[in-house]
Design an enzyme around this catalytic site. Structure first.
Site, PDB file in Angstrom:
ATOM      1  N   GLN A  31      36.391  65.231  17.547  1.00  0.00           N
ATOM      2  CA  GLN A  31      35.535  66.096  18.366  1.00  0.00           C
ATOM      3  C   GLN A  31      34.464  65.239  19.037  1.00  0.00           C
ATOM      4  O   GLN A  31      33.719  64.529  18.357  1.00  0.00           O
ATOM      5  CB  GLN A  31      34.901  67.166  17.482  1.00  0.00           C
ATOM      6  CG  GLN A  31      34.074  68.193  18.227  1.00  0.00           C
ATOM      7  CD  GLN A  31      33.700  69.359  17.334  1.00  0.00           C
ATOM      8  OE1 GLN A  31      34.551  70.031  16.771  1.00  0.00           O
ATOM      9  NE2 GLN A  31      32.409  69.580  17.173  1.00  0.00           N
ATOM     10  N   GLY A  81      29.768  77.524  24.081  1.00  0.00           N
ATOM     11  CA  GLY A  81      28.809  78.436  23.491  1.00  0.00           C
ATOM     12  C   GLY A  81      28.457  79.493  24.521  1.00  0.00           C
ATOM     13  O   GLY A  81      28.879  79.421  25.678  1.00  0.00           O
ATOM     14  N   TRP A  87      33.137  68.899  23.187  1.00  0.00           N
ATOM     15  CA  TRP A  87      31.918  69.698  23.169  1.00  0.00           C
ATOM     16  C   TRP A  87      31.044  69.348  24.369  1.00  0.00           C
ATOM     17  O   TRP A  87      31.197  68.293  24.967  1.00  0.00           O
ATOM     18  CB  TRP A  87      31.162  69.556  21.853  1.00  0.00           C
ATOM     19  CG  TRP A  87      30.641  68.211  21.434  1.00  0.00           C
ATOM     20  CD1 TRP A  87      31.265  67.298  20.641  1.00  0.00           C
ATOM     21  CD2 TRP A  87      29.350  67.649  21.736  1.00  0.00           C
ATOM     22  NE1 TRP A  87      30.464  66.203  20.435  1.00  0.00           N
ATOM     23  CE2 TRP A  87      29.276  66.388  21.092  1.00  0.00           C
ATOM     24  CE3 TRP A  87      28.253  68.090  22.480  1.00  0.00           C
ATOM     25  CZ2 TRP A  87      28.152  65.563  21.174  1.00  0.00           C
ATOM     26  CZ3 TRP A  87      27.134  67.272  22.567  1.00  0.00           C
ATOM     27  CH2 TRP A  87      27.088  66.034  21.920  1.00  0.00           C
ATOM     28  N   SER A  88      30.178  70.268  24.727  1.00  0.00           N
ATOM     29  CA  SER A  88      29.290  70.157  25.889  1.00  0.00           C
ATOM     30  C   SER A  88      30.060  69.919  27.186  1.00  0.00           C
ATOM     31  O   SER A  88      29.759  68.984  27.926  1.00  0.00           O
ATOM     32  CB  SER A  88      28.262  69.037  25.679  1.00  0.00           C
ATOM     33  OG  SER A  88      27.192  69.155  26.589  1.00  0.00           O
ATOM     34  N   PRO A  89      31.034  70.774  27.504  1.00  0.00           N
ATOM     35  CA  PRO A  89      31.796  70.592  28.748  1.00  0.00           C
ATOM     36  C   PRO A  89      30.958  70.816  30.003  1.00  0.00           C
ATOM     37  O   PRO A  89      31.372  70.420  31.096  1.00  0.00           O
ATOM     38  CB  PRO A  89      32.894  71.646  28.633  1.00  0.00           C
ATOM     39  CG  PRO A  89      32.294  72.720  27.787  1.00  0.00           C
ATOM     40  CD  PRO A  89      31.470  71.973  26.769  1.00  0.00           C
ATOM     41  N   TYR A 101      23.653  73.410  11.451  1.00  0.00           N
ATOM     42  CA  TYR A 101      23.248  74.318  12.525  1.00  0.00           C
ATOM     43  C   TYR A 101      22.298  75.388  12.000  1.00  0.00           C
ATOM     44  O   TYR A 101      22.614  76.100  11.051  1.00  0.00           O
ATOM     45  CB  TYR A 101      24.471  74.983  13.159  1.00  0.00           C
ATOM     46  CG  TYR A 101      25.374  74.048  13.925  1.00  0.00           C
ATOM     47  CD1 TYR A 101      24.963  72.775  14.314  1.00  0.00           C
ATOM     48  CD2 TYR A 101      26.662  74.441  14.267  1.00  0.00           C
ATOM     49  CE1 TYR A 101      25.794  71.930  15.020  1.00  0.00           C
ATOM     50  CE2 TYR A 101      27.507  73.597  14.988  1.00  0.00           C
ATOM     51  CZ  TYR A 101      27.067  72.339  15.351  1.00  0.00           C
ATOM     52  OH  TYR A 101      27.904  71.498  16.047  1.00  0.00           O
ATOM     53  N   ASP A 133      33.769  77.087  15.663  1.00  0.00           N
ATOM     54  CA  ASP A 133      33.154  75.836  15.213  1.00  0.00           C
ATOM     55  C   ASP A 133      31.723  76.055  14.753  1.00  0.00           C
ATOM     56  O   ASP A 133      30.910  76.656  15.464  1.00  0.00           O
ATOM     57  CB  ASP A 133      33.168  74.832  16.378  1.00  0.00           C
ATOM     58  CG  ASP A 133      32.550  73.497  15.991  1.00  0.00           C
ATOM     59  OD1 ASP A 133      33.285  72.652  15.454  1.00  0.00           O
ATOM     60  OD2 ASP A 133      31.341  73.304  16.223  1.00  0.00           O
ATOM     61  N   SER A 187      34.216  63.791  13.929  1.00  0.00           N
ATOM     62  CA  SER A 187      33.405  64.161  15.078  1.00  0.00           C
ATOM     63  C   SER A 187      32.394  63.053  15.339  1.00  0.00           C
ATOM     64  O   SER A 187      31.730  62.572  14.404  1.00  0.00           O
ATOM     65  CB  SER A 187      32.679  65.488  14.811  1.00  0.00           C
ATOM     66  OG  SER A 187      31.757  65.786  15.833  1.00  0.00           O
ATOM     67  N   GLN A 242      28.523  86.017  29.577  1.00  0.00           N
ATOM     68  CA  GLN A 242      28.682  84.584  29.841  1.00  0.00           C
ATOM     69  C   GLN A 242      29.959  84.065  29.210  1.00  0.00           C
ATOM     70  O   GLN A 242      30.692  83.270  29.813  1.00  0.00           O
ATOM     71  CB  GLN A 242      27.475  83.817  29.310  1.00  0.00           C
ATOM     72  CG  GLN A 242      27.531  82.326  29.635  1.00  0.00           C
ATOM     73  CD  GLN A 242      26.377  81.568  29.030  1.00  0.00           C
ATOM     74  OE1 GLN A 242      25.968  81.812  27.895  1.00  0.00           O
ATOM     75  NE2 GLN A 242      25.831  80.623  29.782  1.00  0.00           N
TER      76      GLN A 242
END
Length: 367
Positions: A186, A291, A214-216, A61, A56, A160, A297
Site C-alpha cells: 500500500q 475517503g 492511497w491519496s489518489p 487512526y 481500510d 504499507s 462525495q
C-alpha cells in the site's frame, strides 16, 4: 460497482475502490477532519450499497476510534463476512513504552489483539505493516505475520509504506521458506505523486503483490477545490488552512492541475473522478483507497469507474505529470535500450496476446 479483481498473487477478491476510514472518529492525530459515528454511518452504507468490499483502517487512526466505530458499523449492518477488512500497525499506541510501537513481534502480536478487540471480530482479512521502522529484521516480521496467519488471527499479510528493497526481501524470504506471502503493498500514488513508478510497480508485478494506492487526489490537491491566484491559491480545505499540515505546492503541481482540469472538462467529468480513474487504471494497481466527508462525495468517487480516459487524454496527463526519476532508471526505458542494448532490433518478453486477462462476468469493464 460489480467488478472485483484478485489482490496480488492470491485468491482474495477486492473492489477497485476501497473505503479509507482514517477520518472515522474525532480523537487523536486525525481529529481535525474526523467524523462522528453518526456522520460516518451513512458514508459506510453508501460504500456498501455501491458494491464496495475493501475497507481500510489502522490502530493509529483517531487513537483507535476508527476501528471501534468501524466495528460497530459492521456489526449493525451484519456484513462482516462480506467485507475484506484491512488494518495496520507500526505507530505508537503508548509513547512511554518502547515496545508499543515498531514492527517487532512483541508489538505486532499485541497490536493485532488490540485491533481485533476494537473491531469486534476474531480475524482480520488483510493485515499490514503501517510503515518501515528501519530496525526490525525483515525475517522477524515475516515470521510473525506467518504465525498470525497460522493462528487464524489474520487471513493475509501485506506491507504499507516500506522501501521497495524491503518489500522484495520480505516476499523473497517468505517464498524461500514456505511462509505466508505478502499479497499487497500500500503506497501513495497520484498524478502529483508518481515516485513509486521507479521500482514499486515492476516489483509488485514481478513478485505477486497487488498495489493499493492511497491519496489518489494528492492530499486534495487534485480534487478541483483549489485554483492558482496572484496571491498563491484559492479554495477551502486543508491545503489553505494555515493551522493544518499540508504539502508545498510547486510549479509542476500547477502544470498537472491545469492538464487535469482540461481533460476533465473535455470528458464532462469532475477533476477528482479523472484523477481517481487514472490511478485505478495504472499498471499493478489493484484498488484505490478513497475517503469521503459525505455520502454524496463518495458516490461521486464511484463515478470514477464509469468511463475510460481516451488515449490522447491519458497522454496529456502522463506528460504533464511525468516524474524525473533520474539515473539509473533512465537506462531502463525502451528508448534507451533500443539505442544501446539492442539497437535496430525489436525485442520483447512475450508476443501480444500471450496471456490475455481472465474475466468472469457478463461484460469486460472498460476501465
Amino acid at each position: 460497482m460489480n467488478h472485483y479483481y484478485l489482490l496480488g498473487r492470491s485468491g482474495l477478491r477486492v473492489s477497485q475502490l476501497a473505503l479509507g476510514t482514517m477520518n472515522f472518529g474525532v480523537d487523536g492525530f486525525h481529529a481535525a477532519y474526523g467524523k462522528t459515528e453518526e456522520e460516518a454511518e451513512p458514508i459506510f452504507h453508501q460504500y456498501l450499497e455501491a458494491g464496495g468490499n475493501l475497507v481500510d483502517t489502522a490502530d493509529f487512526y483517531t487513537a483507535g476510534e476508527s476501528e471501534r466505530i468501524l466495528g460497530r458499523l459492521i456489526d449493525r449492518a451484519g456484513v462482516r463476512d462480506r467485507l475484506v477488512l484491512t488494518s495496520k500497525a507500526t505507530n505508537t499506541v503508548d509513547p512511554a513504552d518502547p515496545n508499543a510501537s515498531g514492527n517487532g513481534r512483541k508489538h505486532l502480536v499485541r497490536a493485532v489483539e488490540g485491533s481485533l478487540s476494537r473491531l469486534g471480530t476474531d480475524y482480520i482479512d488483510l493485515y499490514l505493516l503501517h510503515t518501515w521502522d528501519r530496525i526490525t529484521p525483515v525475517e522477524e516480521v515475516v515470521h510473525t505475520l506467518d504465525d498470525l496467519v497460522r493462528a487464524g488471527k489474520i487471513r493475509y499479510a501485506g506491507l504499507s509504506d516500506v522501501p521497495a528493497w524491503y518489500a522484495a526481501r520480505a516476499q523473497s524470504y517468505a517464498e524461500a521458506h514456505g511462509l505466508a506471502p505478502m499479497i499487497n503493498v500500500q503506497l501513495p500514488y497520484s498524478l502529483v505523486t508518481r515516485g513509486i513508478e521507479a521500482e514499486f510497480v515492476s516489483m509488485a508485478q514481478s513478485l505477486g503483490m497487488g498495489l493499493t494506492a492511497w491519496s489518489p487526489l494528492g492530499g486534495g490537491l487534485l480534487s478541483g477545490k483549489y485554483r492558482r491566484t496572484g496571491e498563491g491559491m484559492s479554495g477551502t480545505g486543508r491545503l489553505t488552512n494555515p493551522d493544518a499540515a499540508g504539502r508545498e505546492i510547486n510549479p509542476g503541481d500547477w502544470k498537472v492541475i491545469e492538464a487535469l482540469e482540461g481533460v476533465a472538462a473535455d470528458l464532462g467529468r469532475s477533476m477528482a473522478q479523472v484523477a481517481i480513474n487514472w490511478v485505478a487504471t495504472q499498471p499493478a494497481v489493484a484498488s484505490v483507497i478513497v475517503g469521503a466527508s459525505s455520502p454524496a462525495q463518495l458516490a461521486s468517487n464511484f463515478g470514477a469507474l464509469d468511463f475510460e480516459i481516451p488515449a490522447d487524454a491519458r497522454r496529456r496527463l502522463d506528460e504533464a505529470s511525468a516524474p524525473d526519476l533520474g539515473l539509473p532508471y533512465g537506462m531502463f526505458t525502451p528508448q534507451y535500450q533500443s539505442w544501446v542494448v539492442s539497437p535496430g532490433l525489436g525485442i520483447g518478453d512475450k508476443p501480444a496476446g500471450y496471456a490475455p486477462p481472465v474475466f468472469n462476468g457478463a461484460a469486460q469493464p472498460t476501465a
